[in-house]
Motif scaffolding. Structure first.
Motif, PDB file in Angstrom:
ATOM      1  N   GLU A  55     -23.738 -29.587  15.771  1.00  0.00           N
ATOM      2  CA  GLU A  55     -24.471 -29.352  14.528  1.00  0.00           C
ATOM      3  C   GLU A  55     -23.599 -28.685  13.478  1.00  0.00           C
ATOM      4  O   GLU A  55     -24.087 -27.921  12.630  1.00  0.00           O
ATOM      5  CB  GLU A  55     -25.751 -28.545  14.771  1.00  0.00           C
ATOM      6  CG  GLU A  55     -26.781 -29.291  15.625  1.00  0.00           C
ATOM      7  CD  GLU A  55     -28.140 -28.642  15.600  1.00  0.00           C
ATOM      8  OE1 GLU A  55     -28.198 -27.393  15.568  1.00  0.00           O
ATOM      9  OE2 GLU A  55     -29.141 -29.374  15.599  1.00  0.00           O
ATOM     10  N   ASP A  77     -19.469 -24.763   9.866  1.00  0.00           N
ATOM     11  CA  ASP A  77     -20.384 -24.418  10.946  1.00  0.00           C
ATOM     12  C   ASP A  77     -21.667 -23.910  10.307  1.00  0.00           C
ATOM     13  O   ASP A  77     -21.817 -22.723  10.016  1.00  0.00           O
ATOM     14  CB  ASP A  77     -19.752 -23.354  11.845  1.00  0.00           C
ATOM     15  CG  ASP A  77     -20.599 -23.074  13.085  1.00  0.00           C
ATOM     16  OD1 ASP A  77     -21.794 -23.406  13.070  1.00  0.00           O
ATOM     17  OD2 ASP A  77     -20.058 -22.518  14.054  1.00  0.00           O
ATOM     18  N   LYS A  79     -24.838 -23.437  11.138  1.00  0.00           N
ATOM     19  CA  LYS A  79     -25.676 -22.399  11.735  1.00  0.00           C
ATOM     20  C   LYS A  79     -25.016 -21.032  11.611  1.00  0.00           C
ATOM     21  O   LYS A  79     -25.672 -20.021  11.359  1.00  0.00           O
ATOM     22  CB  LYS A  79     -25.947 -22.726  13.198  1.00  0.00           C
ATOM     23  CG  LYS A  79     -26.995 -23.816  13.391  1.00  0.00           C
ATOM     24  CD  LYS A  79     -27.379 -23.949  14.849  1.00  0.00           C
ATOM     25  CE  LYS A  79     -28.504 -24.963  15.018  1.00  0.00           C
ATOM     26  NZ  LYS A  79     -28.922 -25.091  16.423  1.00  0.00           N
ATOM     27  N   LYS A  80     -23.700 -21.008  11.793  1.00  0.00           N
ATOM     28  CA  LYS A  80     -22.990 -19.725  11.732  1.00  0.00           C
ATOM     29  C   LYS A  80     -22.859 -19.260  10.292  1.00  0.00           C
ATOM     30  O   LYS A  80     -23.074 -18.078   9.993  1.00  0.00           O
ATOM     31  CB  LYS A  80     -21.614 -19.874  12.372  1.00  0.00           C
ATOM     32  CG  LYS A  80     -20.776 -18.624  12.321  1.00  0.00           C
ATOM     33  CD  LYS A  80     -19.413 -18.840  12.974  1.00  0.00           C
ATOM     34  CE  LYS A  80     -18.556 -17.593  12.874  1.00  0.00           C
ATOM     35  NZ  LYS A  80     -17.209 -17.797  13.471  1.00  0.00           N
ATOM     36  N   GLY A  83     -26.797 -19.506   8.738  1.00  0.00           N
ATOM     37  CA  GLY A  83     -27.889 -18.909   9.479  1.00  0.00           C
ATOM     38  C   GLY A  83     -28.922 -19.974   9.820  1.00  0.00           C
ATOM     39  O   GLY A  83     -29.076 -20.970   9.104  1.00  0.00           O
ATOM     40  N   GLU A  84     -29.615 -19.775  10.923  1.00  0.00           N
ATOM     41  CA  GLU A  84     -30.564 -20.774  11.399  1.00  0.00           C
ATOM     42  C   GLU A  84     -31.641 -21.099  10.360  1.00  0.00           C
ATOM     43  O   GLU A  84     -31.968 -22.266  10.140  1.00  0.00           O
ATOM     44  CB  GLU A  84     -31.218 -20.276  12.697  1.00  0.00           C
ATOM     45  CG  GLU A  84     -32.232 -21.238  13.286  1.00  0.00           C
ATOM     46  CD  GLU A  84     -31.618 -22.542  13.753  1.00  0.00           C
ATOM     47  OE1 GLU A  84     -32.332 -23.558  13.726  1.00  0.00           O
ATOM     48  OE2 GLU A  84     -30.415 -22.539  14.119  1.00  0.00           O
ATOM     49  N   ALA A  85     -32.167 -20.092   9.706  1.00  0.00           N
ATOM     50  CA  ALA A  85     -33.257 -20.325   8.743  1.00  0.00           C
ATOM     51  C   ALA A  85     -32.790 -21.184   7.574  1.00  0.00           C
ATOM     52  O   ALA A  85     -33.478 -22.127   7.164  1.00  0.00           O
ATOM     53  CB  ALA A  85     -33.799 -18.989   8.236  1.00  0.00           C
ATOM     54  N   PHE A  87     -30.145 -23.152   7.570  1.00  0.00           N
ATOM     55  CA  PHE A  87     -29.770 -24.471   8.083  1.00  0.00           C
ATOM     56  C   PHE A  87     -31.008 -25.346   8.222  1.00  0.00           C
ATOM     57  O   PHE A  87     -30.987 -26.537   7.929  1.00  0.00           O
ATOM     58  CB  PHE A  87     -29.058 -24.322   9.424  1.00  0.00           C
ATOM     59  CG  PHE A  87     -28.643 -25.647  10.032  1.00  0.00           C
ATOM     60  CD1 PHE A  87     -27.670 -26.424   9.425  1.00  0.00           C
ATOM     61  CD2 PHE A  87     -29.223 -26.107  11.198  1.00  0.00           C
ATOM     62  CE1 PHE A  87     -27.280 -27.637   9.981  1.00  0.00           C
ATOM     63  CE2 PHE A  87     -28.844 -27.310  11.754  1.00  0.00           C
ATOM     64  CZ  PHE A  87     -27.874 -28.080  11.145  1.00  0.00           C
ATOM     65  N   GLN A  88     -32.116 -24.739   8.656  1.00  0.00           N
ATOM     66  CA  GLN A  88     -33.354 -25.489   8.799  1.00  0.00           C
ATOM     67  C   GLN A  88     -33.866 -25.968   7.438  1.00  0.00           C
ATOM     68  O   GLN A  88     -34.577 -26.975   7.356  1.00  0.00           O
ATOM     69  CB  GLN A  88     -34.416 -24.628   9.488  1.00  0.00           C
ATOM     70  CG  GLN A  88     -34.128 -24.353  10.956  1.00  0.00           C
ATOM     71  CD  GLN A  88     -34.105 -25.614  11.790  1.00  0.00           C
ATOM     72  OE1 GLN A  88     -34.848 -26.555  11.522  1.00  0.00           O
ATOM     73  NE2 GLN A  88     -33.232 -25.637  12.796  1.00  0.00           N
ATOM     74  N   LYS A  91     -33.300 -29.485   6.605  1.00  0.00           N
ATOM     75  CA  LYS A  91     -34.102 -30.505   7.274  1.00  0.00           C
ATOM     76  C   LYS A  91     -35.368 -30.863   6.509  1.00  0.00           C
ATOM     77  O   LYS A  91     -36.133 -31.710   6.927  1.00  0.00           O
ATOM     78  CB  LYS A  91     -34.440 -30.043   8.684  1.00  0.00           C
ATOM     79  CG  LYS A  91     -33.192 -29.882   9.563  1.00  0.00           C
ATOM     80  CD  LYS A  91     -33.534 -29.562  10.997  1.00  0.00           C
ATOM     81  CE  LYS A  91     -32.259 -29.483  11.839  1.00  0.00           C
ATOM     82  NZ  LYS A  91     -32.552 -29.218  13.269  1.00  0.00           N
TER      83      LYS A  91
END
Length: 478
Positions: A55, A77, A79-80, A83-85, A87-88, A91
């Motif tokens: 990812e 990268d 997600k790194k 951050g996950e939020a 990165f989401q 989507k």
């Protein structure tokens, strides 16, 4: 007819459609479209990314009019770095527009502008049919002075969506190629030889590297008849081909058929699995997979030899005697059975010990191994009992063999620096006259041997229910 308010926009839209509408998945077409996007919307550079298995965002296509290094990183990268939020947030599939000159920015805007090293950023996430992020397409600009006209975000979004579909095809194509290459790598390195041929024409449709290596490589086999590829000069289907085992009476594929095969090329053994399948083009195909079991066969052979051989003398054992004489009987092949033991074996064990007894048995075994021929097979039946099977109809041959044994037994044996006289008690019987089974013939020979032992040695025949010495038989023959 203009699709938009001005002719230039309509012309650009139609031009982009013309390049992408035929579904031609081409990186050169994509590069041209990215170029025209930058020119039309006045951005400094444009780019596409795909999402890898971790990812992470990997730079694919990049356009920058001026020469020099890329203005956007080759790998992010997400997600790194985001951050996950955040990165989401990609989507969601919505157009993301960031501009340091446009007033207030969000933390996501600031982070994206920082990651892409730009002051202005237009970014569209590319989603697959499951709404999962597979890539990004966007434009960036870090010039101090840009055109003053307001960006038509709706038009930019429409163009980016149009190009994104093209990029998605490229990504899917790449994934298919990677999957194909991965599968090919697996098939070439899984330790199993595989080839596929047309069920009826026998044309080789597929072969992996390990299978093709001994036969000139993949190119040498594809399109050729399987039998001519595997056997030089062969012009017809192999007699042992299990084709009939793979389909039913109506020609439909049945179950997998397993068989063992020795390759004539080098004597290697393979466990083969054959199955008929419906191939991709509708024809019936024969998939043949095999794994090298040469080492297993060698181990089996060693085990078989251990099971068939007496470990002390090296002679065939009682089990082999029973199997081989049963085979002779099944084939109705006449033979003489010479059964003998040592007259003084107990005395040797008592006087010299069991180790010396073993040495005596080993010495006799070595002697008997020298007597093995096409007509004669020697066995250690057990203890100090031995058997010689003579596959000859002539009684004279059996007598000659027995006399050779008797003569040697009466001479001096030198064993472990000890000289000794052994002496054999020898009995002979014949199949089928003296028995219809191995046990019956053996019993007859045993009775003749017992008579020899009772008489102090010599050779005795079981003859028509009676026991006679070899001297009487010899006189009869002469």
């Amino acid at each position: 007819m203009n699709l938009f308010n001005d002719e230039k926009t309509s012309e650009y839209w139609v031009q982009t459609l013309d390049k992408l509408e035929d579904g031609n998945v081409d990186s050169q077409v994509l590069y041209e479209v990215l170029n025209e996007m930058c020119v039309f919307f006045d951005f400094e550079y444009s780019f596409t990314y795909h999402v890898n298995h971790d990812e992470a965002l990997i730079l694919d296509a990049y356009y920058k009019p001026a020469t020099g290094s890329s203005l956007t990183p080759e790998m992010i990268d997400a997600k790194k770095e985001l951050g996950e939020a955040l990165f989401q947030a990609f989507k969601g599939g919505k157009l993301i527009s960031c501009n340091t000159k446009g007033g207030r920015t969000t933390p996501l805007d600031d982070r994206l502008l920082e990651l892409f090293h730009t002051k202005v950023l237009l970014l569209l996430p590319i989603l697959d049919e499951n709404s999962q992020l597979v890539g990004l397409i966007g434009m960036g600009d870090r010039r101090e002075v840009r055109r003053t006209g307001e960006l038509n975000k709706q038009l930019a979004f429409s163009i980016l969506v149009l190009v994104a579909n093209h990029v998605k095809l490229l990504i899917n194509q790449r994934r298919m190629q990677q999957t194909e290459e991965a599968l090919k790598t697996v098939l070439d390195n899984m330790g199993v030889d595989i080839y596929v041929n047309d069920f009826y024409t026998h044309e080789v449709l597929y072969v992996n590297k390990s299978m093709a290596a001994p036969y000139g490589g993949v190119e040498a086999m594809i399109g050729e008849k399987c039998y001519s590829s595997l056997y030089k000069g062969k012009r017809q289907q192999c007699d042992f081909c299990p084709q009939k085992q793979l389909i039913d009476e109506e020609g439909n594929p049945t179950k997998i058929y397993s068989w063992d095969y020795m390759r004539e090329l080098d004597g290697s053994w393979f466990r083969v699995l054959s199955v008929a399948v419906n191939w991709e083009d509708g024809r019936t195909a024969h998939i043949v997979s095999s794994i090298d079991i040469t080492e297993d066969k060698q181990v089996e052979e060693k085990i078989r030899k251990i099971a068939e051989r007496d470990p002390l003398t090296g002679l065939a054992n009682r089990r082999m005697f029973m199997e081989q004489t049963r085979e002779l009987i099944d084939n109705k092949e006449e033979f003489y059975l010479i059964f003998f033991d040592l007259m003084k074996f107990k005395e040797i064990n008592d006087n010299y010990g069991h180790r010396m007894g073993d040495e005596v048995l080993k010495t006799i075994g070595y002697f008997l191994q020298g007597q093995v021929s096409e007509e004669c097979t020697c066995y250690r039946f057990g203890g100090d009992e031995f058997i010689v099977v003579v596959r000859d109809r002539s009684k004279a041959v059996a007598v000659k063999t027995a006399k050779k044994l008797d003569k040697r037994s009466r001479s001096i044996w030198s064993i472990k620096e000890q000289e000794m006289n052994l002496g054999f008690s020898i009995g002979i019987a014949k199949f089928p006259e003296d028995g219809k089974t191995s046990d019956e013939v053996l019993k007859a020979a045993d009775e003749a041997m017992y008579e020899s032992k009772r008489s102090g040695g010599g050779i005795y025949f079981y003859n028509e229910g009676k026991i006679a010495s070899v001297d009487w038989i010899t006189n009869l023959l002469t």
